[in-house]
Design an enzyme around this catalytic site. Sequence first.
Site, PDB file in Angstrom:
ATOM      1  N   CYS A 158       0.431  -1.237   0.366  1.00 57.92           N
ATOM      2  CA  CYS A 158      -0.010  -0.198  -0.532  1.00 57.92           C
ATOM      3  C   CYS A 158       0.881   1.666  -0.325  1.00 57.92           C
ATOM      4  O   CYS A 158       2.015   1.724   0.638  1.00 57.92           O
ATOM      5  CB  CYS A 158      -0.969   0.101   1.242  1.00 57.92           C
ATOM      6  N   CYS A 294      59.968  11.343  39.434  1.00 61.48           N
ATOM      7  CA  CYS A 294      60.271  11.648  40.779  1.00 61.48           C
ATOM      8  C   CYS A 294      59.988   9.555  41.395  1.00 61.48           C
ATOM      9  O   CYS A 294      60.189   8.732  41.076  1.00 61.48           O
ATOM     10  CB  CYS A 294      58.629  11.835  41.544  1.00 61.48           C
ATOM     11  N   CYS A 307      68.352  24.951  43.249  1.00 64.15           N
ATOM     12  CA  CYS A 307      69.235  24.454  43.747  1.00 64.15           C
ATOM     13  C   CYS A 307      68.545  22.679  43.401  1.00 64.15           C
ATOM     14  O   CYS A 307      67.547  22.795  42.827  1.00 64.15           O
ATOM     15  CB  CYS A 307      69.301  24.299  45.280  1.00 64.15           C
TER      16      CYS A 307
END
Length: 584
Positions: A158, A294, A307
Amino acid sequence: MMDSEDDMHDAAEEESLDDFYSGDTAMASDDDEADYEFLDNDTDDSDGMTARRSQQSYTILNEADIRLHQEDDITMISTVLSISRDSASILLRHYNWSVSKVNDEWFADEDNVRKAVGLLEKPVVEITPNAVELTCGICFETYPRGVMHAAACGHPFCSACWKGYMSTSINDGPGCLMLRCPDPACGAAVGQVMVNLLASKDDKEKYSRYLLRSYVEDNRKTKWCPAPGCEYAVDFVAGSTNYDVICNCSYYFCWNCTEEAHRPVDCDTVAKWILKNSAESENMNWILANSKPCPKCKRPIEKNQGCMHITCTPPCKFEFCWLCLGAWTEHGERTGGFYACNRYETAKQEGVYDEAERRREMAKNSLERYTHYYERWATNQSSRAKALSDLHQMQTIHLEKLSDKQCQPVSQLKFITDAWLQIVECRRVLKWTYAYGYYLPEHEYAKRRFFEYLQGEAESGLERLHQCAEKELLAFLDGEGPSKEFNEFKTKLAGLTSVTRNYFENLVKALENGLVDVHSQGTTSRSASFKAAPSKGRSGRGKAATSRSGYGKGLDDTDHWYCEHCTFANQNSINICQICNHRR
């Protein structure tokens, strides 16, 4: 203007350049007039420039042109294969709009092509031709025959279901161009004719836009201009080796990779350079070269002053020595105090830090080298943007003003526009020579020396042209009326433009050829000595210009001649310099 780069060239190079670029004494003597032989007729130079630009390997297309090309291809296939235009469009879309590919495949195996594309040779006859009502295959509702539609396969649906099916496919994107029958077991193609019959107005416009864009995006010989907001497409001639394209929007790009035009650098080098500029690798190099981790939490720390006593940021707060990375509790006067560490010096002598220091030094050198080339690449990029702005201002404001003051029509001031266009182009070329230099192998010493010489000459010549077009022109813009010196300025600026253009064109060719002349003339030796070539000064005095292009070992002066302008060593078999086009 690149003041930071002037330091790269010594006085000898600047002096030798006086013979190559027509400088401050362009009209000083009869010999100078010979340098401007190409300017006997001003129109010849501009016509030559126009001729070079007209030798294009591409065509710029607007939307109307694209649609016309598309319709022509559809008409051709429809006529040759004796099929509907709708079917021809489906065929071309399947084979990426290649007319030759469609013809080859169709005449090789028509049945197989029809099956692959979804084109039925004859429409299917309805099973119930006399039925007044039919059942939709999607919603299973019964409707009058008048509201039922089917593709060539004959499966009825349709209008509402067709409309919903098409709308969903179209809103999903360009895949709607390969629309098939809604029946899962059917492969019949659904073309534009049915879409125009059943789809909504908005969906029809979207489908038409997808079809038009498909002609550019799926076609191997057409591409959109990559400039933001540009709607032009480019039709490229297959087989051309020059990929540079200038769109009607004034954007200059490479057809092959769609990046900004980048001659003399190849597309692979451009991709590597752009990736390097945006990658995190340089950030890591900087961290490695300028920081240390670190010892406790391993976070990178930069030390810029003070320093050797370092305290990590919270929450770590570990205190350590910057040199040896040992705990600060073990340091004091006996280890050298706050500004030295004898533990580090001792360990360094024992070779404990050799590998870490070597890596840090390599990263630092690599970063410095990259920064050197990138800064100059970026400087030329910004200089080019400024030149484009100045060109626009010249075209829209200054030319009219200059025309009134010098009592000359704007058409006679085209040499100024040509000069600025050349500056813009040379800035682009010079910018990419830095990417070229970055990837030039370090071990090819002679080639690198020659490249740096050519690049230095190009920079100096371009700066001279830029100076003339920018600063010397101001005197005439700020003047009260016609100036007697304007014609001399015109000759000088046009001469500089032509000479600079020739030099840069030859520079591009030399770099694209990989500087093969270096190897062909025996310059691979690190100890090659560069000879001085005699050069005639503007005032007629003889002077020696130090050359980095007249190569040493294995070079026989009886087989070569030195160019007066750029001091390049050319073979005796040719009479025009390979670098600057100066006649022997």
